[in-house]
Design a protein around this motif. Structure first.
Motif, PDB file in Angstrom:
ATOM      1  N   ILE A 271       0.852  -1.192   0.000  1.00 39.09           N
ATOM      2  CA  ILE A 271       0.000   0.000   0.000  1.00 39.09           C
ATOM      3  C   ILE A 271       0.884   1.236   0.000  1.00 39.09           C
ATOM      4  N   SER A 272       0.597   2.161  -0.897  1.00 39.31           N
ATOM      5  CA  SER A 272       1.380   3.395  -0.975  1.00 39.31           C
ATOM      6  C   SER A 272       1.106   4.298   0.221  1.00 39.31           C
ATOM      7  N   LEU A 273       2.111   5.061   0.611  1.00 38.00           N
ATOM      8  CA  LEU A 273       1.982   6.009   1.721  1.00 38.00           C
ATOM      9  C   LEU A 273       1.833   7.420   1.156  1.00 38.00           C
ATOM     10  N   PRO A 274       0.685   8.076   1.380  1.00 36.32           N
ATOM     11  CA  PRO A 274       0.534   9.461   0.913  1.00 36.32           C
ATOM     12  C   PRO A 274       1.504  10.392   1.641  1.00 36.32           C
ATOM     13  N   LEU A 275       2.121  11.283   0.885  1.00 35.26           N
ATOM     14  CA  LEU A 275       3.052  12.249   1.467  1.00 35.26           C
ATOM     15  C   LEU A 275       2.398  13.614   1.672  1.00 35.26           C
ATOM     16  N   ASP A 276       1.249  13.824   1.056  1.00 36.56           N
ATOM     17  CA  ASP A 276       0.477  15.043   1.288  1.00 36.56           C
ATOM     18  C   ASP A 276      -0.994  14.739   1.014  1.00 36.56           C
ATOM     19  N   PHE A 277      -1.863  15.733   1.290  1.00 37.87           N
ATOM     20  CA  PHE A 277      -3.298  15.497   1.189  1.00 37.87           C
ATOM     21  C   PHE A 277      -3.975  16.717   0.569  1.00 37.87           C
ATOM     22  N   PRO A 278      -5.086  16.500  -0.165  1.00 40.35           N
ATOM     23  CA  PRO A 278      -5.693  17.604  -0.911  1.00 40.35           C
ATOM     24  C   PRO A 278      -6.546  18.558  -0.081  1.00 40.35           C
ATOM     25  N   VAL A 279      -7.086  18.096   1.054  1.00 41.47           N
ATOM     26  CA  VAL A 279      -7.992  18.940   1.830  1.00 41.47           C
ATOM     27  C   VAL A 279      -7.275  19.514   3.043  1.00 41.47           C
TER      28      VAL A 279
ATOM     29  N   GLY B  34      -5.523  13.136   5.923  1.00 42.44           N
ATOM     30  CA  GLY B  34      -4.511  12.474   6.736  1.00 42.44           C
ATOM     31  C   GLY B  34      -5.046  12.230   8.131  1.00 42.44           C
ATOM     32  N   ASP B  35      -4.406  11.309   8.863  1.00 39.96           N
ATOM     33  CA  ASP B  35      -4.871  10.977  10.216  1.00 39.96           C
ATOM     34  C   ASP B  35      -4.904  12.204  11.128  1.00 39.96           C
ATOM     35  N   GLU B  36      -3.792  12.917  11.165  1.00 37.49           N
ATOM     36  CA  GLU B  36      -3.714  14.060  12.074  1.00 37.49           C
ATOM     37  C   GLU B  36      -4.704  15.144  11.684  1.00 37.49           C
ATOM     38  N   GLY B  37      -4.749  15.455  10.391  1.00 35.70           N
ATOM     39  CA  GLY B  37      -5.661  16.498   9.940  1.00 35.70           C
ATOM     40  C   GLY B  37      -7.112  16.179  10.232  1.00 35.70           C
ATOM     41  N   ALA B  38      -7.484  14.904  10.020  1.00 32.28           N
ATOM     42  CA  ALA B  38      -8.870  14.504  10.275  1.00 32.28           C
ATOM     43  C   ALA B  38      -9.205  14.582  11.757  1.00 32.28           C
TER      44      ALA B  38
ATOM     45  N   MET C 253     -15.822  18.690   8.607  1.00 34.39           N
ATOM     46  CA  MET C 253     -15.960  17.253   8.781  1.00 34.39           C
ATOM     47  C   MET C 253     -17.391  16.808   8.467  1.00 34.39           C
ATOM     48  N   LYS C 254     -18.367  17.551   8.964  1.00 38.07           N
ATOM     49  CA  LYS C 254     -19.753  17.172   8.727  1.00 38.07           C
ATOM     50  C   LYS C 254     -20.123  17.300   7.251  1.00 38.07           C
ATOM     51  N   ASP C 255     -19.553  18.272   6.558  1.00 40.83           N
ATOM     52  CA  ASP C 255     -19.880  18.438   5.143  1.00 40.83           C
ATOM     53  C   ASP C 255     -19.315  17.282   4.319  1.00 40.83           C
ATOM     54  N   ILE C 256     -18.119  16.842   4.656  1.00 36.81           N
ATOM     55  CA  ILE C 256     -17.533  15.685   3.965  1.00 36.81           C
ATOM     56  C   ILE C 256     -18.395  14.444   4.191  1.00 36.81           C
TER      57      ILE C 256
ATOM     58  N   PRO D  13     -17.835   4.215   1.575  1.00 39.60           N
ATOM     59  CA  PRO D  13     -16.661   4.834   2.194  1.00 39.60           C
ATOM     60  C   PRO D  13     -16.778   4.870   3.714  1.00 39.60           C
ATOM     61  N   GLY D  14     -15.668   4.742   4.400  1.00 42.73           N
ATOM     62  CA  GLY D  14     -15.665   4.816   5.857  1.00 42.73           C
ATOM     63  C   GLY D  14     -15.959   6.223   6.340  1.00 42.73           C
ATOM     64  N   GLY D  15     -16.741   6.329   7.394  1.00 40.79           N
ATOM     65  CA  GLY D  15     -17.039   7.642   7.958  1.00 40.79           C
ATOM     66  C   GLY D  15     -15.818   8.304   8.565  1.00 40.79           C
ATOM     67  N   PHE D  16     -14.886   7.492   9.071  1.00 43.98           N
ATOM     68  CA  PHE D  16     -13.590   8.009   9.506  1.00 43.98           C
ATOM     69  C   PHE D  16     -12.593   7.948   8.363  1.00 43.98           C
ATOM     70  N   ASP D  17     -12.613   6.854   7.628  1.00 45.80           N
ATOM     71  CA  ASP D  17     -11.584   6.606   6.613  1.00 45.80           C
ATOM     72  C   ASP D  17     -11.631   7.609   5.469  1.00 45.80           C
ATOM     73  N   ALA D  18     -12.822   8.014   5.044  1.00 45.25           N
ATOM     74  CA  ALA D  18     -12.914   8.944   3.917  1.00 45.25           C
ATOM     75  C   ALA D  18     -12.266  10.301   4.243  1.00 45.25           C
ATOM     76  N   PRO D  19     -12.623  10.950   5.375  1.00 43.63           N
ATOM     77  CA  PRO D  19     -11.923  12.193   5.713  1.00 43.63           C
ATOM     78  C   PRO D  19     -10.427  11.982   5.918  1.00 43.63           C
TER      79      PRO D  19
END
Length: 373
Positions: free
Chosen positions: A102-110, A164-168, A179-182, A153-159
């Motif tokens: 599984i690839s590791l994301p180095l950045d995130f779009p949101v 990213g974990d920390e950002g979410a 978060m609610k809009d996503i 999609p996961g309610g936690f996993d999608a955000p």
């Protein structure tokens, strides 16, 4: 042995138990096949078809409940050690070829509401998300005994995929509107898709991927599950269960014990892989929750690298009578780890079959299918 949908549904809803189900959920970790070949394993053992595992034919509905659109994926750098890509979400990702799948994301779009609104249309409903020809094919397969499945999609996993974990985790507290809009967006899209599809076919099994926990517990607690995830889960489950859906299955590694009650309130019926190394004990959980919660997996994969006595002790505990009264698909709690001797794996399969009262391995049976769904 190949199971049909009726048999599987009966087992996972604590109905008739005509025999136990013994599976391999995920398969081997990267590199284990070569280890086994060096130890004299046959190719049928390497590809797992020699072990006569149980499996159920699945038919996945032709729907897209996740990203519809996005960026064109491209390779940025490819070396013998790793590959760096840009994925459809616009993330730069790195995959270490010799140690990961599984690839590791180095950045995130949101990063905030503005950046989310730019890509929000990719997650909104449109009719192109449903492949009606595929649905017709699923109807035929279901009549032939296939289990009809759909993923949301996961309610936690999608955000987390977007931030990213920390950002979410921070967004739950600092940007709850984001978060609610996503989550509202993926709720609306999944509901509109599945409401239409379930008018044509009974969806047997909903699958949701979360992966929201580690050894120290889940990344969000029951209060946030209640506030943010429950409205999503319940809207989908209440609608589908009213139309005949029987199984709502969640995939999350780690120790989910602190949020089990919260997710049961969300409508969840099955959890896997019940990872012992993180503190999940499906026997204790069965004693606590009874037939409210079914499990897949639960057998400690790490004991396979120990002694045969270790393996038997684990199996005698996890395969005890209370777990054989329905609601359990027995298997390892995740991928078969590197360093597992083929002789130990053979012993594990043989011993588990004996305890479960299954017949000896049928060498003519070559069926095997990943049962993580």
């Amino acid at each position: 042995m190949k199971w049909n949908r009726e048999e599987y549904i009966e087992l996972m809803t604590f109905g008739r138990v005509e025999r136990q189900m013994f599976v391999e959920l995920f398969g081997p970790l990267l590199g284990l096949e070569d280890e086994w070949r060096a130890q004299g394993a046959t190719e049928d053992e390497v590809n797992l078809t020699a072990f006569d595992f149980d499996w159920v034919q699945t038919a996945w509905c032709g729907v897209n409940t996740w990203l519809c659109g996005g960026y064109k994926s491209e390779v940025i750098e490819d070396t013998p050690e790793y590959i760096i890509t840009k994925d459809s979400l616009g993330r730069i990702c790195k995959l270490c070829k010799n140690s990961a799948t599984i690839s590791l994301p180095l950045d995130f779009p949101v990063k905030d509401m503005d950046s989310w609104l730019k890509i929000k249309p990719w997650f909104e409903f449109n009719e192109k998300r449903i492949n009606w020809d595929s649905i017709e094919n699923c109807i035929k397969q279901q009549k032939e005994g296939a289990l009809v499945c759909v993923g949301i999609p996961g309610g936690f996993d999608a955000p987390r995929e977007l931030m990213g974990d920390e950002g979410a985790c921070i967004a739950y507290y600092e940007e709850p509107e984001l978060m609610k809009d996503i989550i509202d967006t993926i709720t609306d899209t999944s509901f509109k898709i599945l409401d239409r599809v379930s008018d044509k076919i009974v969806i047997d099994n909903i699958h949701i991927h979360e992966d929201m926990a580690g050894k120290s517990g889940p990344l969000i607690g029951p209060n946030l599950v209640e506030e943010f995830l429950k409205p999503y889960y319940r809207k989908i489950w209440d609608m589908l269960s009213s139309k005949g859906t029987k199984i709502f299955c969640q995939d999350s590694d780690g120790d989910m014990t602190p949020v089990v009650d919260a997710f049961l309130d969300c409508g969840l019926t099955v959890m896997y892989p019940a990872e012992p190394a993180a503190g999940m004990d499906m026997v204790s959980l069965r004693k606590k929750y009874g037939n409210r919660l079914a499990f897949k997996g639960g057998i400690d994969k790490h004991v396979l690298r120990g002694s045969k006595e270790d393996i038997r002790k684990e199996l005698e505990y996890k395969l005890q009578p209370i777990m054989r009264q329905g609601g359990t698909v027995f298997g390892l709690d995740h991928r078969i780890p590197n360093g597992t001797p083929i002789e130990n794996y053979r012993y594990y399969v043989q011993t588990a079959r004996e305890i479960l009262g299954l017949p000896p391995v049928d060498c003519k049976s070559k069926g095997w299918a990943r049962t993580a769904f």
